[in-house]
Write a protein that holds these residues in place. Sequence first.
Motif, short mmCIF file in Angstrom:
data_model
loop_
_atom_site.label_atom_id
_atom_site.label_comp_id
_atom_site.label_asym_id
_atom_site.label_seq_id
_atom_site.Cartn_x
_atom_site.Cartn_y
_atom_site.Cartn_z
N UNK A 227 21.79 82.67 -18.02
CA UNK A 227 22.77 81.75 -18.62
C UNK A 227 23.91 82.47 -19.34
N UNK A 228 25.10 81.91 -19.16
CA UNK A 228 26.27 82.36 -19.92
C UNK A 228 26.25 81.73 -21.31
N UNK A 229 25.86 80.43 -21.34
CA UNK A 229 25.86 79.72 -22.61
C UNK A 229 24.59 80.09 -23.38
N UNK A 230 24.63 81.29 -24.00
CA UNK A 230 23.42 81.89 -24.53
C UNK A 230 22.77 81.03 -25.61
N UNK A 231 23.58 80.51 -26.52
CA UNK A 231 23.01 79.79 -27.66
C UNK A 231 22.23 78.55 -27.19
N UNK A 232 22.90 77.72 -26.37
CA UNK A 232 22.25 76.50 -25.91
C UNK A 232 21.01 76.83 -25.08
N UNK A 233 21.10 77.87 -24.28
CA UNK A 233 19.98 78.22 -23.43
C UNK A 233 18.80 78.70 -24.26
N UNK A 234 19.08 79.53 -25.25
CA UNK A 234 17.98 80.04 -26.06
C UNK A 234 17.31 78.92 -26.85
N UNK A 235 18.09 77.87 -27.17
CA UNK A 235 17.50 76.75 -27.90
C UNK A 235 16.37 76.09 -27.11
N UNK A 236 16.47 76.07 -25.81
CA UNK A 236 15.41 75.42 -25.03
C UNK A 236 14.43 76.45 -24.48
N UNK A 237 14.65 77.73 -24.75
CA UNK A 237 13.84 78.77 -24.11
C UNK A 237 12.56 79.03 -24.88
N UNK A 238 11.45 79.22 -24.11
CA UNK A 238 10.23 79.70 -24.75
C UNK A 238 10.33 81.20 -24.93
N UNK B 8 21.26 94.54 -21.88
CA UNK B 8 22.50 95.28 -22.07
C UNK B 8 22.48 96.45 -21.10
N UNK B 9 23.48 96.54 -20.30
CA UNK B 9 23.62 97.61 -19.30
C UNK B 9 22.36 97.79 -18.47
N UNK B 10 21.83 96.71 -18.00
CA UNK B 10 20.70 96.77 -17.09
C UNK B 10 19.38 97.11 -17.72
N UNK B 11 19.30 97.10 -19.06
CA UNK B 11 18.02 97.42 -19.70
C UNK B 11 17.73 96.35 -20.75
N UNK B 12 16.43 96.20 -21.08
CA UNK B 12 16.06 95.24 -22.10
C UNK B 12 16.58 95.71 -23.45
N UNK B 13 17.37 94.84 -24.13
CA UNK B 13 17.82 95.18 -25.47
C UNK B 13 16.95 94.47 -26.51
N UNK B 14 16.77 93.15 -26.34
CA UNK B 14 15.92 92.38 -27.24
C UNK B 14 15.07 91.44 -26.41
N UNK B 15 13.84 91.24 -26.85
CA UNK B 15 12.97 90.28 -26.18
C UNK B 15 12.23 89.51 -27.26
N UNK B 16 12.09 88.21 -27.03
CA UNK B 16 11.34 87.43 -28.01
C UNK B 16 11.36 85.97 -27.63
N UNK B 17 10.82 85.13 -28.50
CA UNK B 17 10.92 83.70 -28.21
C UNK B 17 12.36 83.28 -28.46
#
Lengths: 237, 432, 336
Positions: A194-205, A211-220
């Motif tokens: 998703x481009x619309x990160x905020x709205x998407x994260x709101x519904x995401x488990x 960032x640059x093809x690597x995991x930068x942050x992971x979480x709920x």
Amino acid sequence: MSEPFLIGRDMTGGYGKGPDILHNCTIGVDKGEIAVIVGPNGAGKSTAMKAVFGMLDVRQGGVFLNGKDITKLSPQARVREGMGFVPQTSNIFTSMTVEENLEMGAFIRTDDIKDTMEQVYTLFPILRDKRNQAAGELSGGQRQQVAVGRALMTKPTVLMLDEPTAGVSPIVMDELFDRIIEVARTGISILMVEQNARQALEIADKGYVLVQGANAFTGTGKDLLADPEVRKSFLGG
Amino acid sequence: MVSVKNTALFAAVFGLILLTGFTSGWNSALLILNMGLISAIMAIGVNLQWGFAGLFNIGVMGFLALGGLAAVLVSEPVTPGAWSAGGFQVIAALLMGFATIALTIFVRGKTTGRVRTIVTPLLLIVGFFIYRAIFDPAVARIEAIDPAVSGNIGGLNLPILFAWPVGGVFAAAAAWVIGKTALGLRSDYLAIATLGISEIVIAVMKNEDWLARGVKNVIGIERPVPSEIELQESAQFVERAASLNIDPVTASTLYVKLSYSVLFVIVLLLIFLAAELALKSPWGRMMRAIRDNETAARAMGKDVTARHLQIFVLGSAICGVAGAMMVTLDGQLTPSSYQPLRFTFLIWVMVIVGGSGNNYGSVLGGFLIWFLWVQVEPYGAALMGFITDPMPDAWWIKERLLASVAHMRLLTMGLILLLVLRFFPRGLIPEK
Amino acid sequence: MDYLNAIVALTNFVLIPATAYGAQLALGALGVTLIYGILRFSNFAHGDTMAFGTMATIGATVVLQSWGVSFGPLPTALLALPFGIAATIGLVLLTDAGVYRFYRTQKAAPVIFVIVSMGVMFIMNGLVRILIGPDDRRFADGERFIISAREFKEMTGLREGLALKTTQGITIVVAVLVVAMLFYFLNRTRTGKSMRAYSDNEDLALLSGINPERVVMVTWMIVATLATIAGVLYGLDKSFKPFTYFQLLLPIFASAVVGGLGNPLGAIFGGFLIAYSEVLITYAWKKVLVYTLPDALEPTGLVQLLSTDYKFAVSFALLVIVLLFKPTGLFKGKSV
């Protein structure tokens, strides 16, 4: 289960003979969950999803569905394994009617598809009204519904969406997200970029910030929205 | 730089022609060589369009035919009385036709909406009828002049060599009109458009008897070289032949063919050098840049359509020159002999087999494919004779097989084209 | 003024022949347009595929006739048609396996396919000429007319006759049946829909599990069938000559392009548009005008806009006009 239902683990790879775009990237989603991949432009979000779907060479790492190694399977074979994919663009058959689009979605099935089609129409009632109209004549939001509906016709266990809300109005976006939550409630895992990160994260488990093809942050989704660093860097404060 | 492999390829082709000379006589060999020279020029023309610019022209036959028409219109003597009977009126009618089209285009630019949709066809229809009213009686009068031997407008009575550049100009003019309308379109559409134009050119040449006698053909076109009879009557020539220990008749035919060869070699060299220089110039580099990535070239501000038009006109002009040369060599214009398989698609086989994008390749392809086109038939006949030898005489399969020899060359050309495309997709001498 | 006779003359010399010719062109153009829609190239071997199918059918006809089989008043060639179709399907499937498939796996540019189809054209052309010879050949037997001009005159008492040749009647009936079946197949069956889906969006068709090789195979089979039927109908109506079939390429392409390449409905429309234009523009209108105009205005010439030898010019002019003003064709075609 110790490990997510679908996981692309430590994926490194790129398109054809090109340079690596992904570096040790891990993306996973559990049954009935919504996982969202976000990140700045060019971070390899879509690439990560395509790697999970088998559309590029994964040179290291692997992809596992329900514990089964599917790294070597073609995208078509992954569809048969229960993965549904909605591309970002050209994701419907524009010259065919809505109903024919759904039928084509179920092409690999040999059993009766009426019930599944009924479920799709229940999920997206507007499609029932327009079922004999050419899909190319529909509005942007309706076309996305057709695209999602088409992918659902195989009765997938995992549904992958590449920027489903690109180019639709905020109201339509909210409605699409509501539908996606409904789909997840039926037990289907959702993995989306998703481009619309905020709205998407709101519904995401689960959320993955790349960032640059690597995991930068992971979480709920909640954690990431609350993380001041993620907020500062990616969500505009 | 021409590599060893390329030299060997050329040597092999000329070896084949020499072999023909030793086995079936030097007249046959020179015949193949002369048409091979013309074929090489045609191939360079097509290669310019396809190899350097990626333009898919399958109307080669039409441009060749226009060149042939030029040979008649330049070199034939004036038909007595034809101009006064209707020649000027025909010209007036044609000008009137052009004026109608020009006026229509002009009016279309000035009007809009419904007025435009009504006025456009109206102008064209009225113009067409006026044109026919002027044109038809004039043509009837010209065609009435001694129809058994002329019935056409005749020519300018100039030396035939003038016809070669004029043939180029004819073809260039036609190419400009086609290019203006069709070059912006997709490659398939340009192909179909050129295919159509070439059929129309042939239809015009077959039916407009006043122009070049149509299917009644023009024969005995003036030659740029002395005739065999003249040579045989020249004491000096007979003496020379005797000193070389050749009988005068053979010597005269060889001399005439060799004279043609010399003329053709000069033209081929000129065109080849020009094509090579053009290719290596900044203009040629730009052409190839456009071919390889049209979008990028456009983004860099190159006027792609204008460049395409240039090269399309140039390539067609070369075909026109070759067409005039061919009619000069034959000494006659027979519109019904123009068949697309022979005069369009065969040239394409030459370019593809030789190596598109490489002028050396085109020349090689021109010679090689022409050689095969001529020789497949005797070779095929020999093969079929061998196969059918044990069969009883007058058995239908035997007769069928023997008759099939005549059509073997089409099959062979197709096979060669497919094999080269499959195993040497860039041709025998690939682009550098 | 005699409108009734004028209408009869117009029907006899323009409407009936143009309709039959239009149906033949439409069937040919359908083949071209299907190849374009699915395999995405302009198939220059199509005219020669038609010639091959017709040749095979003629062969089977000759065999049937030698066995004494006939189809009553209808041409024996109709009975032989299935054999011709089967042979043509065999040929195109072999060609696809031996030639086109290689370039498909290479994902070669469309223009390479076009050049390859030129090679196939040469081979098929040579093959047909070797097998049957280059000469003109008539193979229609059975009744010549459904209604002959004389019968019509006797029946109606009109001065103008109206003839309907059996071959024209067959052309129209068969074309309607074939087109109906084709559209049923494309719009109602799973395989037909998968072909449309593949033509519409290749990547998505792959994602949906549609097997491209199967789609291509079915397409070739349909194209071979259409080409054979078109060729046989044309040959029955006029005559069979390999070179004529090669030349049919131009009006057929014009029909497909004018209608919109890749659009089956457009191909049918294009076929009739081209046929009617050709016949209307090359028809000598004198007869009809004599009946409709007052005596004072009676035309002296033939009132023929263009000589019949320029019929190519008509297809071509229409083609250029449509391309200039509506590059994707009158019906929406694909613009790859």
